[in-house]
Design an enzyme around this catalytic site. Structure first.
Site, mmCIF file in Angstrom:
data_model
loop_
_atom_site.group_PDB
_atom_site.id
_atom_site.type_symbol
_atom_site.label_atom_id
_atom_site.label_comp_id
_atom_site.label_asym_id
_atom_site.label_seq_id
_atom_site.Cartn_x
_atom_site.Cartn_y
_atom_site.Cartn_z
ATOM 1 N N ASP A 122 16.763 17.285 -6.061
ATOM 2 C CA ASP A 122 17.085 16.137 -5.208
ATOM 3 C C ASP A 122 18.134 15.239 -5.858
ATOM 4 O O ASP A 122 18.966 14.645 -5.166
ATOM 5 C CB ASP A 122 15.817 15.326 -4.918
ATOM 6 C CG ASP A 122 14.769 16.139 -4.170
ATOM 7 O OD1 ASP A 122 15.133 16.740 -3.154
ATOM 8 O OD2 ASP A 122 13.621 16.193 -4.620
ATOM 9 N N HIS A 171 9.136 16.681 -11.067
ATOM 10 C CA HIS A 171 8.770 17.268 -9.783
ATOM 11 C C HIS A 171 7.262 17.453 -9.751
ATOM 12 O O HIS A 171 6.640 17.762 -10.768
ATOM 13 C CB HIS A 171 9.476 18.623 -9.594
ATOM 14 C CG HIS A 171 9.424 19.141 -8.193
ATOM 15 N ND1 HIS A 171 8.350 19.825 -7.694
ATOM 16 C CD2 HIS A 171 10.332 19.072 -7.176
ATOM 17 C CE1 HIS A 171 8.587 20.171 -6.433
ATOM 18 N NE2 HIS A 171 9.783 19.721 -6.097
#
Length: 431
Positions: free
Chosen positions: A366, A308
């Site tokens: 995600d 991330h």
């Protein structure tokens, strides 16, 4: 803004300037450069604003190095495990967890606003059937200002409150209608006896010809997806909402701007990209090939859904989302779904591989949210609209905070100009 507790010294061209510094309740100190141009005649240069604080905020705090996400001080894992989405909405909007009476009143107010104006149905029918649901949502949400004139005056606190409740309440209805329209099925009206997540699932998957009962495991998983995406500090879409708001635009226009920004694949489309990667891999036996490609510096392939930009440790939202993914996959099964088989095996391989551990490339929110939504039956085109639905409360909370800020000014970033300097116009026959 807190009083400056110390100063930073800037020296150039034999001149020295003292810049005030502010200490936040959490995070690094901030150098105040608001008067830099007036005093020194220079700008700062920060493409992407990655080292610039554009506002004061008391809503969300992220420590990417430690893997921490707090909403009003409460860690996201506790909220996702012990709370539910509408309670988190209340927390983001008003700053404190509600009492039982306050929560009941808030849930009632949201529930009473779930329907949209009947004439708004015509907006959906004006789009092509193959329009992306995000295109539909940008248009319909922006058009709300044409129907709800009694909640567009941003100078009126009550109108701001009404607009906030309306947006939270109607966004699931709008997202579900965008989905139904895209697949050629009739719209399903909200049912106010259901909770927020269950109502959304019913509007998406029920049809008039059959009864539909929402599975509580799926409803809980959807509620967690909403909760884990509710706000994420000053990201691209939130900053877009704040920038639009700084001009005095009405709340519906500001949220439509946020939806448009979220549409970008580098932002809200990440879970769709992760699922498309899983489909590209195809079968579990091909995972070693793609793992090798991910490690090859000369190969542009990257494992989507791992690592991330903000979190340099484990994404705190991913821990909770993984639990939901396990519950959903156990309920719905992965035996007949090759994409989900690949996802489970890829997760296992990556978590056991020292290369990914050293680089802290853990599965992020995600990765798991895409798996859950796919297992539920949502097409990838609906992933980002669901993200927008969840993030709406964060956008509204940030919008309300900014509107109440006495330091509010219209946003006006500066630039490092690299174009031509002054030159005279040349008539066309002389060029």
């Amino acid at each position: 803004m807190s009083e400056a507790t110390k100063t930073a010294t800037l020296t150039f061209d034999d001149k020295t300037f003292e810049l005030p510094m502010h200490t936040p309740t959490a995070g690094p100190d901030v150098i105040d450069i608001r008067k830099l141009y007036a005093q020194a005649g220079v700008f700062t240069y920060d493409p992407g604003f990655t080292s610039t604080a554009a506002c004061d905020s008391a809503i969300t705090y992220i420590d990417g190095d430690a893997g921490v996400l707090l909403h009003r001080g409460y860690p996201i894992d506790q909220l996702a495990e012990k709370s539910h989405f509408l309670e988190v909405c209340y927390l983001l909007l008003y700053g404190e967890l509600p009492t039982a009476d306050q929560l009941e009143d808030f849930e009632h107010r949201v529930t009473q606003h779930t329907m949209i104006h009947e004439q708004m149905h015509n907006f959906f029918r004006g789009f092509r059937r193959d329009a992306h649901p995000m295109a539909t949502m940008v248009g319909v949400v922006g058009a709300m200002s044409a129907f709800y004139h009694d909640s567009t005056d941003i100078s009126d606190p009550w109108q701001r409150e009404v607009a906030s409740i309306r947006l939270i309440a109607k966004m699931p209805t709008i997202a579900a209608m965008a989905y139904k329209y895209s697949i050629g099925q009739p719209f399903v009206y909200p049912q106010n006896s259901l909770d927020y997540a269950s109502n959304f699932l019913r509007m998406c998957f029920s049809v008039p010809a059959e009864d539909y009962v929402v599975n509580p495991i799926l409803s809980r998983a959807m509620d967690r997806i909403f909760t884990l995406h509710a706000d994420h500090e000053q990201n691209a879409s939130t900053s877009t909402v704040r920038l639009a708001s700084s001009s005095g635009a009405n709340p519906f226009a500001c949220i439509a701007a946020g939806i448009a920004c979220l549409w970008g694949p580098a932002h809200g489309g990440a879970n769709q990209a992760a699922l498309e990667m899983l489909r590209q891999i195809g079968t579990p036996d091909r995972i070693p090939e793609f793992i090798a490609r991910a490690k090859d510096k000369n190969d542009p392939f990257r494992l989507m859904g791992f690592g991330h930009r903000v979190y340099k440790n484990f994404d705190p939202r991913a821990k909770v989302m993984k639990k939901s993914a396990d519950e959903v996959l156990e309920l719905l099964g992965v035996e007949n779904n090759p994409t989900l088989q690949v996802a489970k095996e890829l997760e296992k391989v990556a978590l056991e591989d020292s290369y990914f551990a050293e680089k802290k490339l853990y599965p992020n929110v995600d990765f798991y949210s895409g798996i859950i939504l796919d297992a539920m039956g949502f097409p990838t085109a609906m992933f980002t609209p669901i993200f927008a639905l969840a993030r709406t409360v964060g956008w509204i909370s940030q919008w309300k905070e900014q509107i109440s800020d006495p330091q509010l000014k219209i946003g006006r970033p500066r630039q490092l100009y690299q174009g031509p300097t002054y030159r005279d116009y040349v008539d066309v026959e002389n060029r």
